[in-house]
Write a protein that holds these residues in place. Structure first.
Motif, PDB file in Angstrom:
ATOM      1  N   ARG A   1       9.257  21.693  -3.001  1.00 38.69           N
ATOM      2  CA  ARG A   1       8.130  20.764  -2.902  1.00 38.69           C
ATOM      3  C   ARG A   1       8.251  19.995  -1.591  1.00 38.69           C
ATOM      4  NH1 ARG A   1       9.097  18.443  -7.190  1.00 38.69           N
ATOM      5  NH2 ARG A   1       7.650  19.602  -8.472  1.00 38.69           N
ATOM      6  N   PRO A   2       7.222  20.050  -0.746  1.00 38.11           N
ATOM      7  CA  PRO A   2       7.299  19.315   0.525  1.00 38.11           C
ATOM      8  C   PRO A   2       7.158  17.811   0.301  1.00 38.11           C
ATOM      9  CG  PRO A   2       5.218  20.506   0.346  1.00 38.11           C
ATOM     10  CD  PRO A   2       6.020  20.860  -0.852  1.00 38.11           C
ATOM     11  N   ALA A   3       7.675  17.076   1.257  1.00 35.18           N
ATOM     12  CA  ALA A   3       7.611  15.615   1.183  1.00 35.18           C
ATOM     13  C   ALA A   3       6.163  15.135   1.166  1.00 35.18           C
ATOM     14  CB  ALA A   3       8.366  15.002   2.356  1.00 35.18           C
ATOM     15  N   ALA A   4       5.281  15.838   1.854  1.00 36.91           N
ATOM     16  CA  ALA A   4       3.872  15.433   1.895  1.00 36.91           C
ATOM     17  C   ALA A   4       3.245  15.486   0.509  1.00 36.91           C
ATOM     18  CB  ALA A   4       3.099  16.323   2.862  1.00 36.91           C
ATOM     19  N   THR A   5       3.600  16.481  -0.282  1.00 40.34           N
ATOM     20  CA  THR A   5       3.057  16.584  -1.640  1.00 40.34           C
ATOM     21  C   THR A   5       3.605  15.469  -2.518  1.00 40.34           C
ATOM     22  OG1 THR A   5       2.787  18.972  -1.444  1.00 40.34           O
ATOM     23  CG2 THR A   5       2.907  18.074  -3.665  1.00 40.34           C
ATOM     24  N   ALA A   6       4.903  15.235  -2.445  1.00 37.70           N
ATOM     25  CA  ALA A   6       5.506  14.157  -3.246  1.00 37.70           C
ATOM     26  C   ALA A   6       4.945  12.802  -2.830  1.00 37.70           C
ATOM     27  CB  ALA A   6       7.028  14.179  -3.091  1.00 37.70           C
ATOM     28  N   MET A   7       4.791  12.609  -1.525  1.00 36.56           N
ATOM     29  CA  MET A   7       4.246  11.337  -1.038  1.00 36.56           C
ATOM     30  C   MET A   7       2.787  11.176  -1.432  1.00 36.56           C
ATOM     31  SD  MET A   7       5.445   8.817   0.271  1.00 36.56           S
ATOM     32  CE  MET A   7       5.334   7.439   1.307  1.00 36.56           C
ATOM     33  N   GLY A   8       2.023  12.266  -1.372  1.00 41.84           N
ATOM     34  CA  GLY A   8       0.626  12.205  -1.796  1.00 41.84           C
ATOM     35  C   GLY A   8       0.501  11.816  -3.259  1.00 41.84           C
ATOM     36  N   ALA A   9       1.338  12.403  -4.108  1.00 40.90           N
ATOM     37  CA  ALA A   9       1.316  12.051  -5.534  1.00 40.90           C
ATOM     38  C   ALA A   9       1.721  10.591  -5.737  1.00 40.90           C
ATOM     39  CB  ALA A   9       2.239  12.977  -6.314  1.00 40.90           C
ATOM     40  N   LEU A  10       2.728  10.137  -5.002  1.00 44.55           N
ATOM     41  CA  LEU A  10       3.151   8.736  -5.102  1.00 44.55           C
ATOM     42  C   LEU A  10       2.040   7.789  -4.656  1.00 44.55           C
ATOM     43  CD1 LEU A  10       5.381   6.590  -5.569  1.00 44.55           C
ATOM     44  CD2 LEU A  10       6.017   6.934  -3.179  1.00 44.55           C
ATOM     45  N   LEU A  11       1.335   8.156  -3.601  1.00 42.66           N
ATOM     46  CA  LEU A  11       0.233   7.319  -3.123  1.00 42.66           C
ATOM     47  C   LEU A  11      -0.902   7.252  -4.138  1.00 42.66           C
ATOM     48  CD1 LEU A  11       0.225   8.444   0.599  1.00 42.66           C
ATOM     49  CD2 LEU A  11       0.729   6.144  -0.235  1.00 42.66           C
ATOM     50  N   VAL A  12      -1.150   8.351  -4.841  1.00 42.52           N
ATOM     51  CA  VAL A  12      -2.175   8.330  -5.889  1.00 42.52           C
ATOM     52  C   VAL A  12      -1.731   7.394  -7.015  1.00 42.52           C
ATOM     53  CG1 VAL A  12      -3.409   9.713  -7.596  1.00 42.52           C
ATOM     54  CG2 VAL A  12      -3.060  10.606  -5.301  1.00 42.52           C
ATOM     55  N   VAL A  13      -0.444   7.424  -7.366  1.00 40.32           N
ATOM     56  CA  VAL A  13       0.064   6.502  -8.390  1.00 40.32           C
ATOM     57  C   VAL A  13      -0.085   5.062  -7.919  1.00 40.32           C
ATOM     58  CG1 VAL A  13       2.155   5.752  -9.613  1.00 40.32           C
ATOM     59  CG2 VAL A  13       1.619   8.195  -9.430  1.00 40.32           C
ATOM     60  N   LEU A  14       0.196   4.802  -6.646  1.00 50.92           N
ATOM     61  CA  LEU A  14       0.012   3.448  -6.113  1.00 50.92           C
ATOM     62  C   LEU A  14      -1.455   3.034  -6.150  1.00 50.92           C
ATOM     63  CD1 LEU A  14       2.474   3.455  -3.071  1.00 50.92           C
ATOM     64  CD2 LEU A  14       2.746   2.291  -5.270  1.00 50.92           C
ATOM     65  N   ARG A  15      -2.336   3.984  -5.902  1.00 50.06           N
ATOM     66  CA  ARG A  15      -3.775   3.698  -5.994  1.00 50.06           C
ATOM     67  C   ARG A  15      -4.161   3.362  -7.436  1.00 50.06           C
ATOM     68  NH1 ARG A  15      -7.590   8.235  -3.809  1.00 50.06           N
ATOM     69  NH2 ARG A  15      -7.123   9.117  -5.822  1.00 50.06           N
ATOM     70  N   VAL A  16      -3.560   4.051  -8.393  1.00 50.79           N
ATOM     71  CA  VAL A  16      -3.815   3.742  -9.805  1.00 50.79           C
ATOM     72  C   VAL A  16      -3.320   2.334 -10.130  1.00 50.79           C
ATOM     73  CG1 VAL A  16      -3.157   4.342 -12.173  1.00 50.79           C
ATOM     74  CG2 VAL A  16      -3.846   6.137 -10.581  1.00 50.79           C
ATOM     75  N   ILE A  17      -2.134   1.988  -9.636  1.00 50.12           N
ATOM     76  CA  ILE A  17      -1.603   0.631  -9.868  1.00 50.12           C
ATOM     77  C   ILE A  17      -2.524  -0.410  -9.246  1.00 50.12           C
ATOM     78  CG2 ILE A  17       0.308  -0.932  -9.302  1.00 50.12           C
ATOM     79  CD1 ILE A  17       2.167   1.543  -9.587  1.00 50.12           C
ATOM     80  N   ALA A  18      -3.020  -0.144  -8.044  1.00 50.96           N
ATOM     81  CA  ALA A  18      -3.972  -1.072  -7.405  1.00 50.96           C
ATOM     82  C   ALA A  18      -5.244  -1.185  -8.234  1.00 50.96           C
ATOM     83  CB  ALA A  18      -4.299  -0.601  -5.988  1.00 50.96           C
ATOM     84  N   GLY A  19      -5.693  -0.084  -8.834  1.00 49.34           N
ATOM     85  CA  GLY A  19      -6.868  -0.119  -9.702  1.00 49.34           C
ATOM     86  C   GLY A  19      -6.642  -0.941 -10.955  1.00 49.34           C
ATOM     87  N   VAL A  20      -5.445  -0.830 -11.529  1.00 48.85           N
ATOM     88  CA  VAL A  20      -5.115  -1.629 -12.719  1.00 48.85           C
ATOM     89  C   VAL A  20      -5.110  -3.113 -12.363  1.00 48.85           C
ATOM     90  CG1 VAL A  20      -3.258  -2.175 -14.347  1.00 48.85           C
ATOM     91  CG2 VAL A  20      -3.869   0.215 -13.894  1.00 48.85           C
ATOM     92  N   VAL A  21      -4.515  -3.443 -11.218  1.00 49.87           N
ATOM     93  CA  VAL A  21      -4.491  -4.845 -10.775  1.00 49.87           C
ATOM     94  C   VAL A  21      -5.915  -5.348 -10.566  1.00 49.87           C
ATOM     95  CG1 VAL A  21      -3.821  -6.366  -8.861  1.00 49.87           C
ATOM     96  CG2 VAL A  21      -2.179  -4.727  -9.801  1.00 49.87           C
ATOM     97  N   TRP A  22      -6.775  -4.515  -9.960  1.00 51.00           N
ATOM     98  CA  TRP A  22      -8.159  -4.908  -9.723  1.00 51.00           C
ATOM     99  C   TRP A  22      -8.892  -5.141 -11.046  1.00 51.00           C
ATOM    100  CZ3 TRP A  22     -13.081  -3.195 -10.742  1.00 51.00           C
ATOM    101  CH2 TRP A  22     -14.098  -3.769  -9.999  1.00 51.00           C
ATOM    102  N   LEU A  23      -8.694  -4.248 -12.019  1.00 48.33           N
ATOM    103  CA  LEU A  23      -9.356  -4.415 -13.321  1.00 48.33           C
ATOM    104  C   LEU A  23      -8.870  -5.674 -14.034  1.00 48.33           C
ATOM    105  CD1 LEU A  23      -9.517  -0.770 -14.726  1.00 48.33           C
ATOM    106  CD2 LEU A  23     -11.416  -2.176 -13.909  1.00 48.33           C
ATOM    107  N   LEU A  24      -7.572  -5.949 -13.951  1.00 49.93           N
ATOM    108  CA  LEU A  24      -7.051  -7.171 -14.566  1.00 49.93           C
ATOM    109  C   LEU A  24      -7.616  -8.418 -13.892  1.00 49.93           C
ATOM    110  CD1 LEU A  24      -3.315  -6.203 -15.170  1.00 49.93           C
ATOM    111  CD2 LEU A  24      -5.099  -6.534 -16.895  1.00 49.93           C
TER     112      LEU A  24
END
Length: 175
Positions: A27-50
């Motif tokens: 698994r390339p670092a770009a794929t792992a980082m992309g998935a991590l960034l999507v998770v961070l975007r989800v966390i930002a969305g949860v914070v925004w909804l709260l």
């Protein structure tokens, strides 16, 4: 040690040529980082909804000019908030599932995440250039930055090759 450097400019034909990585590609670092960034975007969305839920009455009064003194108005505004929170939660759950699939190497999930990020960036740009909203830390700067980073990570050559790699054939169970 013979290390071949990539040229600064690659002809379009070379970029369009199919890359056939081995099925056991790491698994390339770009794929792992992309998935991590999507998770961070989800966390930002949860914070925004709260934040939206906690500031809902203030938003109604200050930004929309609505008072929620009446019981019926209060129930209607609470119903609207509930719908927004449920729809937002479903979208974030789908985004989280796509992050897992991207991490596992799904090309369809990678493309879906990139399309979603592109649409999000486009909407923010149209809103900004149309004079509707500023891009600040309190509004869309964090999610916009994450969307741009997601696009950069998942559109890389390594992430594309990993997502398009041939899968090993699964053995069938004989019962």
């Amino acid at each position: 040690m013979n290390v071949e450097k990539r040229p600064a400019f690659e002809p379009p034909a070379a970029l369009a040529a199919p890359v056939a990585p081995p099925p056991s590609m790491r698994r390339p670092a770009a794929t792992a980082m992309g998935a991590l960034l999507v998770v961070l975007r989800v966390i930002a969305g949860v914070v925004w909804l709260l934040a939206l839920a906690f500031q809902w009455n203030g938003i109604l009064e200050r930004d929309l000019g609505l008072g929620v003194d009446d019981v019926e108005e209060r129930a209607a505004s609470d119903a609207v908030l509930a719908v927004v929170l449920v729809v937002g939660g479903v979208v974030l759950a789908i985004d989280l599932a796509l992050a897992v699939l991207v991490y596992l190497g799904s090309n369809a999930a990678r493309l879906a995440v990139m399309i979603f990020a592109t649409l999000s960036i486009t909407v923010a740009a149209v809103d900004y250039f149309g004079g509707g909203a500023d891009i600040t830390v309190r509004t869309t700067l964090v999610t916009l930055a994450l969307d741009i980073l997601v696009l950069l990570a998942l559109s890389s050559r390594a992430a594309r090759a990993y997502a398009r790699r041939p899968r090993p054939a699964r053995r069938r169970r004989v019962s």
